[in-house]
Structures are given as C-alpha cells and as structure tokens.
Design a protein around this motif. Structure first.
Motif, short mmCIF file in Angstrom:
data_model
loop_
_atom_site.label_atom_id
_atom_site.label_comp_id
_atom_site.label_asym_id
_atom_site.label_seq_id
_atom_site.Cartn_x
_atom_site.Cartn_y
_atom_site.Cartn_z
N VAL A 15 0.85 -1.10 -0.05
CA VAL A 15 0.15 -0.16 -0.02
C VAL A 15 1.14 1.37 0.06
N ALA A 16 1.93 1.24 0.82
CA ALA A 16 2.73 2.46 0.87
C ALA A 16 3.40 2.78 -0.41
N ALA A 17 3.79 1.71 -1.25
CA ALA A 17 4.43 1.69 -2.56
C ALA A 17 3.56 2.23 -3.22
N ARG A 18 2.43 1.95 -3.39
CA ARG A 18 0.97 2.38 -4.18
C ARG A 18 0.73 3.90 -4.00
N LEU B 127 -7.44 8.00 7.69
CA LEU B 127 -6.73 8.92 8.27
C LEU B 127 -4.97 9.26 8.13
N LYS B 128 -4.54 7.99 8.25
CA LYS B 128 -3.25 7.81 8.57
C LYS B 128 -2.36 8.60 7.31
N ASP B 129 -2.83 8.43 6.11
CA ASP B 129 -2.06 9.06 4.88
C ASP B 129 -2.79 10.25 4.38
N GLY B 130 -3.77 10.70 5.21
CA GLY B 130 -4.70 11.88 4.53
C GLY B 130 -5.55 11.62 3.34
N ILE C 6 -6.96 6.98 15.93
CA ILE C 6 -7.32 5.72 14.95
C ILE C 6 -6.04 5.99 13.89
N ALA C 7 -5.44 7.16 13.72
CA ALA C 7 -4.54 7.02 12.70
C ALA C 7 -3.12 6.31 13.13
#
Length: 364
Positions: free
Chosen positions: A8-11, A287-290, A316-317
C-alpha cells in the motif's frame, strides 16, 4: 511493516522520476505521455463525491506535467451506459482508466477482458483481474469522528443520515457515525432515509427535510450532491457534509466535514504505470495517509470537543483505537462483536444497523 502495508505504501508513494526505455534515452526521443481517463457518476459541480475525484485528477496532472494527458467523462449512469463509456475510452487508446463508482465494477471487468493492455482502477469494488485493481478508503474512520462531533453538539440527541444505496461502504459509514454519536451520548439516535440513488438533488433535499421533521438537528449524508447540506442550512439545523468542505454553502450550520483527498493516490498510480511497476492489487487509505480528513471546525464547536475529536483521530491514525472495537450490538440486540477489533472482512460484509440506528435494515 507487513508485506501488505509495504505494498500500500508503495502504491501511495511517488517515484522521484519516470524511468524511460534505454533506447528512447539513447535516441533522445521525447517520451509519449500516458493517457489517463476518469469516469464520474455525477456532474463535477462545485463540491461532492465527483468534485473530489476531479480535484485528485487535477493534482495528478500538476504533479506529473507533460508525462500524462488526462480526460474525464462525467454524469455517467451505472449499468450499460458506463460500459459504453469505459469501452470508448479504451478504444481511444487510454492506457489507465479510473472508474470511480461502486456500480461500475462489472462493466469495468467486462471491458478489461477485451483490453488486456489497459490498466483499470475501480473505486469501491472487490473483484479484480490481471489488469483491474481496486482502491478504497476507510471512510468509516472519518465517519466515527463526525458522529462524535454530532453526539456532543446535538441538542435533540438525534441526527439524520441521507444515504444513497445500501452497499458496504455506505453501511459502514452509518454504523461508524452511530458508534461515534453513542460514544459521546449513549442515548443518541441516528435516523436514515435511503435514496437508492447516488445523485438526485431534489430527493436528497426532501430526505434531509424529512429527517429534520423527525427531530434531527444534525444532518449528514452519503449522496453525490450538496442538496442535503443546503436543506439543513435552510432549516436552521447543523450539518456535517461528506466528500467536500461545504462551508460556503452552509456557513452557519456546518460543524466540520468528512473530506476525501485522491490526488496523491492518483499521482502514485499513474507514476507506477509510467515506471512499469503497476500491479492489480487492492489499495486502502484513511486518516493515517490523509486520504480521509476532517475540515476545519466551526467556531461554535467548543474547544473541548475539538480536542476530544482530534485526540481520537490521532488514536485511529496511529492504530491505538479502532472505530469498530469493543462490544458491538446491532439494533435488534444481537451481539456482533464481543471485544477486540472487527476485521476488514467483517466490516465489508455489514448487513445490519448497530445499536442507536432507528429502523429496520433495508432488504436488497
């Protein structure tokens, strides 16, 4: 970090540059831009679901410049019409197509079978193919926070929810909102009016007015236009819009808004196609990645409520708190979770209302 999280981080991440074929570099050839298409279920307008996807498209174009050429088709009905539009884009040589509504899933898959070289990204679905990926966001994270605000701000203890279709994404939002309300006020109630449509401003407005007449003094929605929020403003009640910040339309009533932000994701996906590293795997934001955010709070929201909501959002984030955790009971008294956290599979399969939501769950 788990392999899934790394993926997910890569995408979502952006590469520093586009990798060009060695032959093209040697010959000094100008790279051919990636053709990107977007299919929108409603008109772009000035706020709402489609408007936020359009903002994401524009952000992608700004970030990647001449490396991409993008176009969109708006107001495309789910069903046969969407398949015609998607197929037309593929036939015109569009290499990456984002289909941005739940009901586009099967049409996307059908077209993808006929155009194996085209990359497809479908919003909200669960079916994939070698050239079809899905993407979604944990909108319920923002919904829980919105419910927390509503629970603290409502004087009647009743909020109203104008809902499109009873698909998993919408049901999750209703239940998360209700759980947030009940966390603030254990006696709070949430009333729902179903539209069985995504975009019908007249009916959205009527639904909001109906909910106000049923005692709701906070209105939220999962529908594509701004009509429910404008109706709430006209009725003199509070609102928490969805998709976009609608303060310009509800300057007195908007408490905050659950907003969507697609630009970073769209840029990352397009870059992955340019780099030759795209894969047909699901992606999730939150929320974590905005990807999901809350709009600024209205001055009428007390500082202690703002502090509470921000702290819970950070929890939550960071993974300290999950909206669907602890003991969860549906509105018929059946225990749905004894404790711990509900997994994504269970959240995605919700076909019930949690305690606090008034009425019977609709039959599809």
């Amino acid at each position: 970090m788990s392999p899934a999280l790394r993926h997910v981080a890569a995408r979502f991440g952006l590469a520093l540059s586009c990798l060009l074929p060695a032959a093209a570099l040697a010959q000094g050839a100008k790279p051919v831009p990636l053709k990107v298409g977007f299919v929108f279920v409603s008109p772009v307008g000035e706020a709402g679901w489609t408007y936020q996807h359009q903002l994401g498209r524009l952000e992608m174009e700004k970030a990647l410049g001449s490396r991409v050429v993008a176009r969109h088709v708006e107001g495309v009905a789910e069903g046969p019409e969407s398949e015609r539009v998607i197929r037309d884009l593929a036939q015109q040589g569009v290499q990456l197509i984002f289909t941005t509504s739940f009901g586009y899933m099967e049409p996307t898959l059908r077209v993808a079978r006929d155009f194996p070289a085209v990359k497809f990204e479908h919003m909200g679905g669960w079916k994939t193919a070698p050239n079809v990926a899905t993407y979604n966001a944990r909108f319920y994270e923002g919904r829980y926070l919105a419910g927390l605000v509503a629970g603290r701000m409502s004087k009647t203890g009743t909020a109203g929810y104008v809902a499109g279709f009873p698909v998993p994404e919408v049901v999750q939002g209703i239940n998360a909102f209700a759980l947030g309300m009940r966390a603030a006020n254990p006696k709070a109630q949430l009333r729902v009016v179903w539209l069985n449509n995504w975009f019908d401003p007249a009916r959205e407005r009527d639904a909001a007015v109906t909910l106000v007449h049923q005692g709701a003094d906070v209105i939220t929605h999962h529908s594509a236009s701004t009509a429910a929020v404008q109706a709430a403003e006209e009725q003199g009640v509070m609102s928490i819009p969805y998709h976009s910040d609608m303060r310009s339309l509800a300057p007195k009533g908007q408490l905050t808004a659950v907003t969507h932000h697609w630009g970073r994701f769209y840029t990352g996906v397009a870059q992955s196609v340019l780099d030759g590293r795209w894969s047909a795997s699901p992606a999730w934001g939150g929320l974590k990645d905005g990807m999901v955010q809350l709009a600024p709070f209205h001055p009428r929201v007390p500082p202690d409520v703002v502090a509470l909501v921000r702290a819970r959002g950070q929890a939550i984030a960071s993974g300290v708190f999950h909206p669907f955790s602890g003991r969860i009971v549906d509105n018929e008294g059946r225990q749905r979770l004894a404790g711990g956290e509900m997994d994504e599979a269970a959240i995605s399969a919700m076909d019930y209302y949690v305690e606090g939501v008034v009425g019977a769950f609709p039959k599809r």
